[in-house]
Structures are given as structure tokens and as C-alpha cells.
Motif scaffolding. Structure first.
Motif, PDB file in Angstrom:
ATOM      1  N   UNK A 271       8.226  -2.436   7.574  1.00  0.00           N
ATOM      2  CA  UNK A 271       8.152  -0.985   7.453  1.00  0.00           C
ATOM      3  C   UNK A 271       7.400  -0.453   8.670  1.00  0.00           C
ATOM      4  N   UNK A 272       7.933   0.588   9.298  1.00  0.00           N
ATOM      5  CA  UNK A 272       7.243   1.236  10.416  1.00  0.00           C
ATOM      6  C   UNK A 272       7.122   2.727  10.112  1.00  0.00           C
ATOM      7  N   UNK A 273       5.911   3.229  10.216  1.00  0.00           N
ATOM      8  CA  UNK A 273       5.625   4.649  10.009  1.00  0.00           C
ATOM      9  C   UNK A 273       5.203   5.238  11.349  1.00  0.00           C
ATOM     10  N   UNK A 274       6.011   6.145  11.902  1.00  0.00           N
ATOM     11  CA  UNK A 274       5.740   6.635  13.248  1.00  0.00           C
ATOM     12  C   UNK A 274       6.414   7.980  13.452  1.00  0.00           C
ATOM     13  N   UNK A 275       6.152   8.601  14.610  1.00  0.00           N
ATOM     14  CA  UNK A 275       6.720   9.918  14.887  1.00  0.00           C
ATOM     15  C   UNK A 275       8.010   9.837  15.694  1.00  0.00           C
ATOM     16  N   UNK A 282      12.676   0.375  15.744  1.00  0.00           N
ATOM     17  CA  UNK A 282      14.103   0.034  15.796  1.00  0.00           C
ATOM     18  C   UNK A 282      14.399  -1.285  15.079  1.00  0.00           C
ATOM     19  N   UNK A 283      13.381  -2.106  14.882  1.00  0.00           N
ATOM     20  CA  UNK A 283      13.561  -3.396  14.210  1.00  0.00           C
ATOM     21  C   UNK A 283      13.247  -3.314  12.719  1.00  0.00           C
ATOM     22  N   UNK A 284      12.812  -2.146  12.238  1.00  0.00           N
ATOM     23  CA  UNK A 284      12.317  -2.029  10.860  1.00  0.00           C
ATOM     24  C   UNK A 284      13.455  -1.972   9.845  1.00  0.00           C
ATOM     25  N   UNK A 285      13.172  -2.462   8.627  1.00  0.00           N
ATOM     26  CA  UNK A 285      14.080  -2.282   7.498  1.00  0.00           C
ATOM     27  C   UNK A 285      13.991  -0.855   6.961  1.00  0.00           C
ATOM     28  N   UNK A 286      12.775  -0.290   7.005  1.00  0.00           N
ATOM     29  CA  UNK A 286      12.552   1.087   6.562  1.00  0.00           C
ATOM     30  C   UNK A 286      11.665   1.782   7.584  1.00  0.00           C
ATOM     31  N   UNK A 287      12.069   2.989   7.987  1.00  0.00           N
ATOM     32  CA  UNK A 287      11.252   3.810   8.882  1.00  0.00           C
ATOM     33  C   UNK A 287      10.786   5.036   8.099  1.00  0.00           C
ATOM     34  N   UNK A 288       9.472   5.249   8.058  1.00  0.00           N
ATOM     35  CA  UNK A 288       8.897   6.410   7.388  1.00  0.00           C
ATOM     36  C   UNK A 288       8.436   7.402   8.450  1.00  0.00           C
ATOM     37  N   UNK A 316       5.619  20.394   9.883  1.00  0.00           N
ATOM     38  CA  UNK A 316       6.451  19.215  10.157  1.00  0.00           C
ATOM     39  C   UNK A 316       7.936  19.551  10.068  1.00  0.00           C
ATOM     40  N   UNK A 317       8.738  18.816  10.817  1.00  0.00           N
ATOM     41  CA  UNK A 317      10.185  19.015  10.823  1.00  0.00           C
ATOM     42  C   UNK A 317      10.850  18.044   9.856  1.00  0.00           C
ATOM     43  N   UNK A 318      11.930  18.489   9.260  1.00  0.00           N
ATOM     44  CA  UNK A 318      12.720  17.610   8.411  1.00  0.00           C
ATOM     45  C   UNK A 318      11.931  17.050   7.246  1.00  0.00           C
ATOM     46  N   UNK A 319      12.083  15.744   7.028  1.00  0.00           N
ATOM     47  CA  UNK A 319      11.399  15.070   5.921  1.00  0.00           C
ATOM     48  C   UNK A 319      10.083  14.427   6.322  1.00  0.00           C
ATOM     49  N   UNK A 320       9.629  14.678   7.542  1.00  0.00           N
ATOM     50  CA  UNK A 320       8.373  14.076   8.011  1.00  0.00           C
ATOM     51  C   UNK A 320       7.201  14.611   7.197  1.00  0.00           C
ATOM     52  N   UNK A 321       6.211  13.735   6.989  1.00  0.00           N
ATOM     53  CA  UNK A 321       5.023  14.103   6.220  1.00  0.00           C
ATOM     54  C   UNK A 321       3.780  13.542   6.891  1.00  0.00           C
ATOM     55  N   UNK A 322       2.610  14.158   6.626  1.00  0.00           N
ATOM     56  CA  UNK A 322       1.352  13.576   7.114  1.00  0.00           C
ATOM     57  C   UNK A 322       1.171  12.167   6.577  1.00  0.00           C
ATOM     58  N   UNK A 323       0.524  11.331   7.354  1.00  0.00           N
ATOM     59  CA  UNK A 323       0.356   9.925   6.984  1.00  0.00           C
ATOM     60  C   UNK A 323      -0.294   9.760   5.609  1.00  0.00           C
ATOM     61  N   UNK A 324      -1.315  10.579   5.316  1.00  0.00           N
ATOM     62  CA  UNK A 324      -2.021  10.398   4.042  1.00  0.00           C
ATOM     63  C   UNK A 324      -1.103  10.657   2.854  1.00  0.00           C
ATOM     64  N   UNK A 325      -0.180  11.617   2.979  1.00  0.00           N
ATOM     65  CA  UNK A 325       0.750  11.890   1.884  1.00  0.00           C
ATOM     66  C   UNK A 325       1.731  10.737   1.698  1.00  0.00           C
ATOM     67  N   UNK A 330       3.584   6.048  -1.468  1.00  0.00           N
ATOM     68  CA  UNK A 330       3.928   4.626  -1.499  1.00  0.00           C
ATOM     69  C   UNK A 330       3.029   3.887  -2.488  1.00  0.00           C
ATOM     70  N   UNK A 331       1.721   4.136  -2.423  1.00  0.00           N
ATOM     71  CA  UNK A 331       0.787   3.469  -3.332  1.00  0.00           C
ATOM     72  C   UNK A 331       1.106   3.790  -4.790  1.00  0.00           C
ATOM     73  N   UNK A 332       1.419   5.033  -5.056  1.00  0.00           N
ATOM     74  CA  UNK A 332       1.739   5.440  -6.430  1.00  0.00           C
ATOM     75  C   UNK A 332       2.983   4.708  -6.936  1.00  0.00           C
ATOM     76  N   UNK A 333       3.989   4.585  -6.077  1.00  0.00           N
ATOM     77  CA  UNK A 333       5.215   3.878  -6.479  1.00  0.00           C
ATOM     78  C   UNK A 333       4.978   2.382  -6.637  1.00  0.00           C
ATOM     79  N   UNK A 334       3.945   1.864  -6.000  1.00  0.00           N
ATOM     80  CA  UNK A 334       3.606   0.446  -6.139  1.00  0.00           C
ATOM     81  C   UNK A 334       2.706   0.182  -7.338  1.00  0.00           C
ATOM     82  N   UNK A 335       2.364   1.247  -8.069  1.00  0.00           N
ATOM     83  CA  UNK A 335       1.591   1.065  -9.292  1.00  0.00           C
ATOM     84  C   UNK A 335       0.119   1.394  -9.182  1.00  0.00           C
ATOM     85  N   UNK A 336      -0.311   1.911  -8.037  1.00  0.00           N
ATOM     86  CA  UNK A 336      -1.708   2.333  -7.868  1.00  0.00           C
ATOM     87  C   UNK A 336      -1.712   3.834  -7.582  1.00  0.00           C
TER      88      UNK A 336
END
Length: 528
Positions: A271-275, A282-288, A316-325, A330-336
Motif C-alpha cells: 500500500x502506498x499513500x502519497x500525493x 506505481x508498484x503498489x497493489x493499492x494507492x491511497x 483537496x481534489x477528487x477523493x484525496x483526504x488528509x493522512x490522519x483521516x 483504515x484502522x477502523x476497518x481493521x477493527x480498531x
């Protein structure tokens, strides 16, 4: 930094720059140093394998061979002790371990250092005298000091020099590492290191662990984790199955890029989270999609430990979000469940768990930042560290011995390659190479070569050359300049099509910090 940026402009009588191309990599600080020299008469000592811009203003310039920092600093200490220029009162009252260091540096004569470092002995003596005789002398360094297989020892040697002359805990002095990016200091403060919680609270200490377990409602591990370089190695070995990379582009910024690519390809999930879609993304399975500094609220902590507000200027443009959000979701979906409502709410938690930040609030830094440590809301912040005593009580001298870099020139690779940045591009070029005006000014990578070195290989300015180490080769243009030492070549890592880190050494790590030896690699060059 033990001191403040303002000290470098208004207080320091002598500034010793080592392993920092300040005007190009820290332009604001470089400007302030220049102002001090030109308007207030401060004296400069510059030690760097390249003749950086500030060397033109220096009382003495020491173009030492890459990797010989300890030899140079120990020789300066040898001179200071021999000529009785040390601060005996400071050493006696505020330090320990001096006698062992004194014994070690006795053999580091200027003449020996001249042979190893490649600088005149009389210049080493001159530099030592200028630094030691000043009432207020500051040392500034950057990654030219730390990115070595002995980087920790390099820093210890610098600290020895400062304590030897009593240049700690007072205005215009100190040991001042210059941070290379806008919130590197803040990331470290917040626990972005494998062995500490926020505020440099060690993970192995049960009291620290219990405090954070109670605050976060989870059981925490009792041993430190892996550094970035170790994580890449573990991925290659199959010990790490997944990586979550934020705002980092190791495909260009890490040593031995082929090794990095092989490690990332070996992961089961990336997973890569970037702007932007970087070489790593480009090598990531998921880009956030994260957002830039101008699209979010929060704080940055700069190189002088000043905590400052950051305010959103555009949405922010499109679906981009601040890192903390993103992290909360992600943490909530992982059960925390993480249900913070704002950066300020997160900062309030930081204050409650991090003593050095306890007295800093959004209201207090509405207009002007505050330098930590700031233990309570009545405290003004701390512009100068170690004024009365060191955190550990007495400052500890560490005897450090010179040893060669992990990879030295030989018949097959007769040159030394050192790497760094230039003024026009930033880090891996993720942002700056998308700015047309900048990229037009500096559109491609170059390798700096001394005229006599170039003559040996029949290379002229502007020729295309092949630069090689034991890790691989890149093709780039030659730039002939007397600003680099003979036998040394320099290039930058901003350009993916000719990336310096295809060549650097991933296997030579500092044993403590585990930082790779970016600054010394055996190399060869040939005209194409």
C-alpha cells in the motif's frame, strides 16, 4: 538543533559547517548564516568534499576526503588540547569521560590527518584555533555527516568537539543538525522511529509501554521494530509480507535501487499513500491519495524544534483526504475504531502523552510557534537546550576512532562516488520535477568531475558518461568543475532515469542508527 536558527544569524561568532551544503539544501538558514558573516563579521569554517557556495566566505575551507570526518575532527581536538584552548571549567563541572578522549586524540596529529583527509595540516590547525578561541561557536551538520557506516561516531566526534570548548548551552553555540525536510523533526518527535513512542520514550521501558497501552487500549510489543533499510531487507527475505508506505519513495531514495525493487516485488501486498503516483506507488497493489501541505490542517515541527500551525489553504481534489483521516478509516476497518474529529483533537492526545509537548496548545501557537521542551502552559518554550545541565546530568565524552569507509577505491573502481541534492530539485523530484520552470532549468542529472580526473578518462564538459559501482550503472552528463576534489565524483538522486541510488551501498549500515552509506562508494567512470 540544540540552539535556534536566530543564533546562526545574530549570535554566533564562529560557525563550523561540516557535511552540509547549506545554501542549496537549507536556503533560509544558509541566507541567515551569510548575513551574519557579511554584516556582523562572523567567521566561517567549511568542511566538505565539494566547494560549496559558503566556502567562498570561509576563513578556512577544508575539502576533506569523503568518509574521513572523524580523522578531521579528532585532529582539531588534538590541536585544541595541545595548545590549551579547551574550556577546562566546562569539562570539569559539566562532563565526564574526557581523559579517555584526550588519550585517544593524542595520536591524531594534523600531519596524520592531512595525509588521510587530503587537506593541509596548517588549515586543520587554523580551523581548530578559530573554533576554540571564539566565545560563541556553533556547529551545523547535515546528512553529509550522518549517511555513513560510521555516522553515529561522526556525530559523537562533533559533540566531543563542542563539549571540549564549552560550546553547549549558551547563545550562538551548540550542535545543530539541519533537518532536510519540513517535518522530519516532527515525525521523529511523534514516534516515527522503530524504538520509541512519541517524545523519544523508549519502547523497552515498561512504564512507558503501560502509559501508551492505557491511552490506546491495546497491548504493545516490548521490543523495538525495524528501520526502513532493515524492513526492505526483511521484505526481500520474505519475513515481511506487506508494507504500508506513506509519503516516501524508496525506489529512488533508498540505496541500491535494484535491491529495493526486488524486495518490493517479493511482498504479498503493498500500500502506498502519497500525493502523486511515484515510482514506488506505481508498484503498489493499492494507492491511497493523500493531500499536500496546502490542503490540510495540523502542525509541523521544524529543525529548531519549533512547533508551528499548518492551515488548509485549498480544498483537496477528487477523493484525496488528509493522512490522519485515511489512517483513521483504515484502522477502523481493521477493527480498531479511531474516531478523531480534527487534528487539534489528535494534538491534545499528543500533549497528554508527550512531556516535551505538554505545554503547547493550538491557541498558544496561533501566531508564533513554540520550541519544545515546553512542559506546561506557563512555560515559554526552550530556545537553547542543556543550559544548566544535560538530560543525563553530565555530558558524556565518547572516544571514537577513525576507520575507513566500508567500500574503498581499488583498481577496478578507482574513484569515490558521493551523493546529495541540488538547489533546484527536492528529494526524489516527486513535486519539483512536475514544475515546468524548474525542470527546464535542471532537466537532467549530471556527475561532477574534477578537470584532472576528467582528463584521465578523456572526458569533456557535457559528454555523456557511464558511472558505475558494484551495484550497477547509470548514464548521465559530465560536468567538469574544480568544486569537487580530484578522485571524487558527485551526483544527485532526484532523477529516476539516472538515479544515483542505483549505485549506492545498501549493505554498509551504521551499527547503531542503521543508516546506509550513501556518501561513499567505490566507482568508475567512462565516456560513452
Amino acid at each position: 538543533m540544540t540552539n535556534s536558527i536566530k543564533d546562526l544569524e545574530e549570535e554566533a561568532e564562529v560557525i563550523f559547517l561540516i557535511g552540509t551544503n547549506t545554501t542549496e539544501n537549507h536556503p533560509v538558514i544558509g541566507y541567515k548564516i551569510r548575513q551574519n558573516v557579511l554584516k556582523r563579521g562572523a567567521k566561517l569554517i567549511v568542511a566538505d568534499p565539494r566547494r560549496i557556495e559558503l566556502a567562498d566566505l570561509a576563513e578556512v575551507y577544508l575539502p576533506f576526503k569523503p568518509g574521513t570526518d572523524i580523522m578531521l575532527i579528532n585532529a582539531m581536538m588534538h590541536v585544541i588540547i595541545k595548545e590549551n584552548l579547551l574550556d577546562k571549567e566546562f569539562i570539569e563541572k559539566r562532563t565526564e569521560g574526557f581523559e579517555e578522549v584526550k588519550e585517544i586524540v593524542e595520536k591524531y596529529t594534523p600531519e596524520l590527518a592531512a595525509r588521510i583527509c587530503g587537506v593541509p595540516a596548517e588549515d586543520i590547525v587554523k580551523a581548530a584555533r578559530i573554533y576554540a578561541e571564539a566565545d560563541k561557536a556553533a556547529i551545523c551538520y547535515a546528512m553529509g555527516v550522518t549517511q555513513h557506516s560510521k555516522g553515529t561516531d561522526n556525530v559523537k566526534a562533533i559533540c566531543n568537539l563542542a563539549m571540549l570548548t564549552g560550546n553547549i548551552g549558551k547563545p550562538g553555540s551548540g550542535v545543530n543538525p539541519l533537518r532536510g525536510q519540513n517535518n522530519v523533526q516532527g515525525a521523529c518527535d511523534m514516534g516515527g522511529l522503530p524504538d520509541v513512542y512519541p517524545g523519544y520514550q523508549k519502547v523497552e521501558i515498561e512504564e512507558n509501554r503501560s502509559k501508551f497501552e492505557k491511552a490506546w487500549g491495546v497491548k504493545l510489543p516490548d521490543r523495538k521494530g525495524l528501520t526502513l533499510t532493515e524492513a526492505i531487507n526483511a521484505a526481500l527475505e520474505g519475513k515481511i509480507k506487506a508494507l504500508y508506505i506513506m509519503g516516501e519513495n524508496p525506489m529512488l531514495s533508498d540505496p541500491d535501487s535494484h535491491h529495493v525493487e526486488e524486495a518490493l516485488d517479493n511482498l504479498e501486498f503493498l500500500v502506498v499513500q502519497d500525493i502523486f503516483l511515484t515510482e514506488t506507488a506505481a508498484k503498489a497493489d493499492v494507492v491511497l491519495p493523500g493531500v499536500s501541505f496546502a490542503e490540510k490542517d495540523g502542525t509541523f515541527t521544524n529543525t529548531e524544534r519549533r512547533v508551528q500551525r499548518v492551515r488548509k489553504a485549498v480544498n483537496p481534489r477528487g477523493n484525496a483526504k488528509p493522512d490522519w483521516q485515511i489512517l483513521c478509516e483504515v484502522a477502523t476497518r481493521l477493527g480498531y475504531p479511531m474516531s478523531y474529529q480534527s487534528p487539534e483533537e489528535i494534538f491534545e492526545e499528543i500533549r497528554s502523552l508527550t512531556p516535551s509537548y505538554a505545554g503547547i496548545t493550538y491557541k498558544r501557537i496561533e501566531e508564533t510557534g513554540i520550541q519544545w521542551p515546553c512542559p506546561d502552559t506557563d512555560h515559554p518554550g526552550t530556545p537553547i537546550l542543556h543550559k544548566e545541565k544535560f538530560v543525563r546530568g553530565r555530558g558524556k565524552f565518547h572516544p571514537v576512532e577513525y576507520r575507513e569507509a566500508a567500500e574503498m577505491p581499488d583498481d577496478e573502481y578507482p574513484l569515490i562516488l558521493t551523493t546529495g541534492r541540488n538547489l533546484y530539485h527536492y528529494h526524489t523530484g516527486t513535486m519539483t520535477r512536475r514544475v515546468a520552470a524548474i525542470d527546464q532549468h535542471k532537466p537532467h542529472n549530471e556527475v561532477e568531475i574534477h578537470p584532472r580526473t576528467a582528463q584521465l578518462y578523456g572526458i569533456k564538459d557535457g559528454d555523456m558518461v557511464r558511472l558505475s559501482t558494484r551495484r550497477g550503472s547509470i548514464k548521465l552528463k559530465a560536468r567538469i568543475t574544480e568544486n569537487i576534489k580530484e578522485g571524487v565524483v558527485f551526483t544527485t538522486f532526484h532523477f529516476g532515469e539516472a538515479a544515483a541510488n542505483h549505485l549506492t551501498n545498501a549493505s554498509a549500515l551504521d551499527p547503531v542508527a542503521k543508516i546506509p552509506e550513501f556518501k561513499v562508494a567505490a566507482a568508475r567512470i567512462e565516456k560513452i
